[in-house]
Design a protein around this motif. Structure first.
Motif, PDB file in Angstrom:
ATOM      1  N   GLY A 152       0.837  -1.201   0.000  1.00 32.05           N
ATOM      2  CA  GLY A 152       0.000   0.000   0.000  1.00 32.05           C
ATOM      3  C   GLY A 152       0.868   1.245   0.000  1.00 32.05           C
ATOM      4  O   GLY A 152       1.897   1.296  -0.680  1.00 32.05           O
ATOM      5  N   ASN A 153       0.470   2.242   0.792  1.00 28.60           N
ATOM      6  CA  ASN A 153       1.216   3.512   0.788  1.00 28.60           C
ATOM      7  C   ASN A 153       2.676   3.300   1.168  1.00 28.60           C
ATOM      8  O   ASN A 153       3.580   3.708   0.432  1.00 28.60           O
ATOM      9  N   MET A 154       2.905   2.623   2.315  1.00 28.92           N
ATOM     10  CA  MET A 154       4.274   2.549   2.820  1.00 28.92           C
ATOM     11  C   MET A 154       5.068   1.417   2.179  1.00 28.92           C
ATOM     12  O   MET A 154       6.184   1.630   1.714  1.00 28.92           O
ATOM     13  N   TYR A 164       3.343  -8.846  -3.045  1.00 26.65           N
ATOM     14  CA  TYR A 164       2.040  -9.511  -2.944  1.00 26.65           C
ATOM     15  C   TYR A 164       1.117  -8.553  -2.208  1.00 26.65           C
ATOM     16  O   TYR A 164       1.461  -8.034  -1.135  1.00 26.65           O
ATOM     17  N   ASN A 165      -0.030  -8.292  -2.800  1.00 26.56           N
ATOM     18  CA  ASN A 165      -1.021  -7.426  -2.152  1.00 26.56           C
ATOM     19  C   ASN A 165      -2.389  -8.073  -2.230  1.00 26.56           C
ATOM     20  O   ASN A 165      -2.718  -8.724  -3.224  1.00 26.56           O
ATOM     21  N   ARG A 166      -3.169  -7.868  -1.149  1.00 24.71           N
ATOM     22  CA  ARG A 166      -4.510  -8.478  -1.096  1.00 24.71           C
ATOM     23  C   ARG A 166      -5.314  -8.108  -2.334  1.00 24.71           C
ATOM     24  O   ARG A 166      -5.909  -8.955  -2.992  1.00 24.71           O
ATOM     25  N   THR A 167      -5.313  -6.816  -2.682  1.00 26.76           N
ATOM     26  CA  THR A 167      -5.994  -6.380  -3.898  1.00 26.76           C
ATOM     27  C   THR A 167      -4.925  -6.227  -4.982  1.00 26.76           C
ATOM     28  O   THR A 167      -4.123  -5.287  -4.934  1.00 26.76           O
ATOM     29  N   ARG A 208      -3.619  -2.932  -6.801  1.00 24.56           N
ATOM     30  CA  ARG A 208      -2.761  -1.942  -6.150  1.00 24.56           C
ATOM     31  C   ARG A 208      -1.278  -2.143  -6.486  1.00 24.56           C
ATOM     32  O   ARG A 208      -0.456  -1.255  -6.303  1.00 24.56           O
ATOM     33  N   GLY A 210       4.168  -5.104   5.117  1.00 25.80           N
ATOM     34  CA  GLY A 210       3.636  -3.743   4.912  1.00 25.80           C
ATOM     35  C   GLY A 210       2.144  -3.634   5.164  1.00 25.80           C
ATOM     36  O   GLY A 210       1.520  -2.688   4.698  1.00 25.80           O
ATOM     37  N   VAL A 211       1.568  -4.610   5.907  1.00 23.33           N
ATOM     38  CA  VAL A 211       0.132  -4.542   6.189  1.00 23.33           C
ATOM     39  C   VAL A 211      -0.105  -3.677   7.428  1.00 23.33           C
ATOM     40  O   VAL A 211       0.836  -3.347   8.155  1.00 23.33           O
ATOM     41  N   LYS A 212      -1.361  -3.332   7.677  1.00 26.38           N
ATOM     42  CA  LYS A 212      -1.702  -2.545   8.870  1.00 26.38           C
ATOM     43  C   LYS A 212      -1.354  -3.346  10.126  1.00 26.38           C
ATOM     44  O   LYS A 212      -1.386  -4.592  10.109  1.00 26.38           O
ATOM     45  N   PRO A 213      -1.057  -2.647  11.223  1.00 30.61           N
ATOM     46  CA  PRO A 213      -0.591  -3.358  12.426  1.00 30.61           C
ATOM     47  C   PRO A 213      -1.504  -4.498  12.877  1.00 30.61           C
ATOM     48  O   PRO A 213      -1.016  -5.563  13.252  1.00 30.61           O
ATOM     49  N   ILE A 238       7.236  -3.045   9.415  1.00 32.82           N
ATOM     50  CA  ILE A 238       7.213  -1.572   9.458  1.00 32.82           C
ATOM     51  C   ILE A 238       5.969  -1.089  10.206  1.00 32.82           C
ATOM     52  O   ILE A 238       5.612   0.075  10.147  1.00 32.82           O
ATOM     53  N   ALA A 239       5.294  -2.031  10.904  1.00 31.46           N
ATOM     54  CA  ALA A 239       4.007  -1.703  11.523  1.00 31.46           C
ATOM     55  C   ALA A 239       4.182  -0.899  12.806  1.00 31.46           C
ATOM     56  O   ALA A 239       4.958  -1.277  13.685  1.00 31.46           O
ATOM     57  N   ALA A 240       3.427   0.168  12.910  1.00 32.68           N
ATOM     58  CA  ALA A 240       3.457   0.997  14.113  1.00 32.68           C
ATOM     59  C   ALA A 240       2.938   0.171  15.292  1.00 32.68           C
ATOM     60  O   ALA A 240       1.935  -0.533  15.177  1.00 32.68           O
TER      61      ALA A 240
HETATM   62  N1  LIG Z   1       1.662   5.411   5.807  1.00 28.01           N
HETATM   63  C1  LIG Z   1       2.693   5.841   6.511  1.00 28.01           C
HETATM   64  O1  LIG Z   1       3.139   6.976   6.389  1.00 28.01           O
HETATM   65  C2  LIG Z   1       3.349   4.908   7.506  1.00 28.01           C
HETATM   66  C3  LIG Z   1       4.436   5.399   8.269  1.00 28.01           C
HETATM   67  C4  LIG Z   1       5.050   4.527   9.170  1.00 28.01           C
HETATM   68  C5  LIG Z   1       4.613   3.201   9.291  1.00 28.01           C
HETATM   69  N2  LIG Z   1       3.562   2.779   8.547  1.00 28.01           N
HETATM   70  C6  LIG Z   1       3.117   1.380   8.692  1.00 28.01           C
HETATM   71  O2  LIG Z   1       3.045   0.816   7.417  1.00 28.01           O
HETATM   72  C7  LIG Z   1       2.039  -0.190   7.406  1.00 28.01           C
HETATM   73  C8  LIG Z   1       1.143   0.013   6.217  1.00 28.01           C
HETATM   74  O3  LIG Z   1       0.503   1.262   6.324  1.00 28.01           O
HETATM   75  P1  LIG Z   1      -0.040   1.982   5.009  1.00 28.01           P
HETATM   76  O4  LIG Z   1      -0.343   3.373   5.380  1.00 28.01           O
HETATM   77  O5  LIG Z   1       0.870   1.695   3.883  1.00 28.01           O
HETATM   78  O6  LIG Z   1      -1.410   1.166   4.799  1.00 28.01           O
HETATM   79  P2  LIG Z   1      -2.129   0.806   3.415  1.00 28.01           P
HETATM   80  O7  LIG Z   1      -1.894   1.865   2.409  1.00 28.01           O
HETATM   81  O8  LIG Z   1      -3.531   0.432   3.772  1.00 28.01           O
HETATM   82  O9  LIG Z   1      -1.354  -0.503   2.934  1.00 28.01           O
HETATM   83  C9  LIG Z   1      -1.562  -1.757   3.492  1.00 28.01           C
HETATM   84  C10 LIG Z   1      -1.663  -2.733   2.347  1.00 28.01           C
HETATM   85  O10 LIG Z   1      -1.714  -4.049   2.881  1.00 28.01           O
HETATM   86  C11 LIG Z   1      -2.566  -4.809   2.029  1.00 28.01           C
HETATM   87  N3  LIG Z   1      -3.001  -6.017   2.732  1.00 28.01           N
HETATM   88  C12 LIG Z   1      -3.855  -6.153   3.741  1.00 28.01           C
HETATM   89  N4  LIG Z   1      -3.959  -7.431   4.120  1.00 28.01           N
HETATM   90  C13 LIG Z   1      -3.137  -8.134   3.314  1.00 28.01           C
HETATM   91  C14 LIG Z   1      -2.776  -9.486   3.201  1.00 28.01           C
HETATM   92  N5  LIG Z   1      -3.284 -10.419   4.019  1.00 28.01           N
HETATM   93  N6  LIG Z   1      -1.909  -9.854   2.257  1.00 28.01           N
HETATM   94  C15 LIG Z   1      -1.365  -8.936   1.418  1.00 28.01           C
HETATM   95  N7  LIG Z   1      -1.662  -7.624   1.474  1.00 28.01           N
HETATM   96  C16 LIG Z   1      -2.524  -7.225   2.406  1.00 28.01           C
HETATM   97  C17 LIG Z   1      -3.669  -3.875   1.712  1.00 28.01           C
HETATM   98  O11 LIG Z   1      -4.351  -4.347   0.589  1.00 28.01           O
HETATM   99  P3  LIG Z   1      -5.692  -3.694   0.018  1.00 28.01           P
HETATM  100  O12 LIG Z   1      -5.212  -2.888  -1.164  1.00 28.01           O
HETATM  101  O13 LIG Z   1      -6.532  -4.852  -0.325  1.00 28.01           O
HETATM  102  O14 LIG Z   1      -6.288  -2.846   1.116  1.00 28.01           O
HETATM  103  C18 LIG Z   1      -2.919  -2.555   1.495  1.00 28.01           C
HETATM  104  O15 LIG Z   1      -2.515  -2.387   0.142  1.00 28.01           O
HETATM  105  C19 LIG Z   1       1.295  -0.106   8.727  1.00 28.01           C
HETATM  106  O16 LIG Z   1       1.646  -1.157   9.543  1.00 28.01           O
HETATM  107  C20 LIG Z   1       1.736   1.227   9.297  1.00 28.01           C
HETATM  108  O17 LIG Z   1       1.792   1.197  10.710  1.00 28.01           O
HETATM  109  C21 LIG Z   1       2.913   3.592   7.646  1.00 28.01           C
END
Ligand SMILES: NC(=O)c1ccc[n+]([C@@H]2O[C@H](COP(=O)([O-])OP(=O)(O)OC[C@H]3O[C@@H](n4cnc5c(N)ncnc54)[C@H](OP(=O)(O)O)[C@@H]3O)[C@@H](O)[C@H]2O)c1
Length: 266
Positions: free
Chosen positions: A18-20, A39-42, A45, A73-76, A99-101
């Motif tokens: 996803g984003n990160m 590998y991503n669920r959707t 992306r 890289g999934v949500k915590p 990288i999960a918070a």
């Molecule tokens: N964003 C930031 O600035 C930031 C900063 C520091 C740390 N983080 C950490 O980075 C992690 C991700 O955050 P994010 O903001 O990048 O979230 P995000 O954009 O929602 O990305 C998460 C990705 O994980 C995918 N996913 C969920 N379940 C899955 C599975 N079982 N198998 C494969 N892929 C799966 C999701 O797929 P879908 O497309 O289907 O939803 C989504 O693309 C978190 O743990 C967060 O704490 C993020």
């Protein structure tokens, strides 16, 4: 920067692009000597990453089997179940990077049952353009060559720093969340520019250059932000009038409180 020897021909996979996760893989894309998998669920992306040379993998075990380094890289709240799915394919030499918070090294070790190396990293999104900042949690159990490889990896997309666990949440509140604070400030400045008659695009371009130039100035060794600010504020000038307004309206205190609010929630 050349790809360091520790990473030559390494296979780097990311579960959850996803984003990160996407920013990290995207930042690494195109590096000679690295093989990238996602590998991503959707699956949709993944498309922008595939265009950059990342190879898709059909499921979590497939990604783990294909990778030397696995970035989670999934949500915590999904980390534990993702690692459960990864477990059968993990090997003693696999390096899992979360990288999960808020997910601690202890949490990670518990799920992987000591089957491989685990590393906790806190990133930020400028990784996408090679300018991220990455905290890597200090861990006496991690062999030095593995730590060296992880430092080399994140050096390719920014600046890694090793921190003790007690500084991890403060780092997240300040630097992990930090791009949002910066973009919020940039957006407000652009809004002021539009109000004074610049087009939106002109205002955004000007403000972006303003931040790039100011950050470079602040990065000169020996610089201090308070002194740099003072240098812009001529006596009885226009800038000091603006600074007085910011101080009267307690903007500085609100910025500090915003970071502390993020820390309180972490
Ligand atoms: N964003 C930031 O600035 C930031 C900063 C520091 C740390 N983080 C950490 O980075 C992690 C991700 O955050 P994010 O903001 O990048 O979230 P995000 O954009 O929602 O990305 C998460 C990705 O994980 C995918 N996913 C969920 N379940 C899955 C599975 N079982 N198998 C494969 N892929 C799966 C999701 O797929 P879908 O497309 O289907 O939803 C989504 O693309 C978190 O743990 C967060 O704490 C993020």
């Amino acid at each position: 920067m050349d790809t360091p020897a520790s990473l030559h021909n390494k296979r780097i996979g990311c579960i959850g692009c996803g984003n990160m996760g996407g920013a990290i893989l995207g930042g690494l894309a195109g590096r000679p000597g690295l093989h990238l998998f996602g590998y991503n669920r959707t699956p949709k992306r993944l498309e922008p990453l595939l265009a950059k040379g990342v190879k898709p993998v059909a499921d979590i075990p497939g990604l783990v089997a294909a990778s030397d380094i696995v970035i989670i890289g999934v949500k915590p709240y999904l980390v534990a179940e993702t690692l459960q799915a990864a477990l059968p394919a993990l090997r003693p030499e696999s390096v899992v990077i979360s990288i999960a918070a808020g997910v601690t090294l202890r949490d990670l070790r518990e799920v992987v049952q000591n089957r491989c190396h685990v590393v906790r990293v806190m990133p930020n999104t400028p990784a996408l353009v090679g300018s991220g900042v990455f905290a890597i949690e200090e861990d006496p159990q991690l062999p030095q060559p593995v730590l060296g490889m992880v430092l080399d990896l994140f050096s390719l997309i920014g600046q890694p720093i090793v921190l003790p666990e007690k500084k991890f949440n403060p780092f997240m509140a300040l630097v992990g969340c930090g791009p949002a604070y910066v973009f919020h400030f940039m957006d407000a400045l652009a809004e002021a520019g539009v109000t004074m008659g610049f087009t939106r695009q002109e205002a955004i371009d000007l403000v972006t250059q303003l931040f790039l130039g100011s950050a470079r100035l602040a990065a000169v060794p020996g610089s201090h932000p308070a002194i740099l600010r003072e240098q812009v504020c001529s006596p009885a000038g226009v800038t000091i009038a603006a600074m007085n307004h910011l101080d009267r309206t307690a903007v500085r205190g609100h910025i500090i409180d915003a970071v502390l609010a993020a820390h309180a929630k972490s």
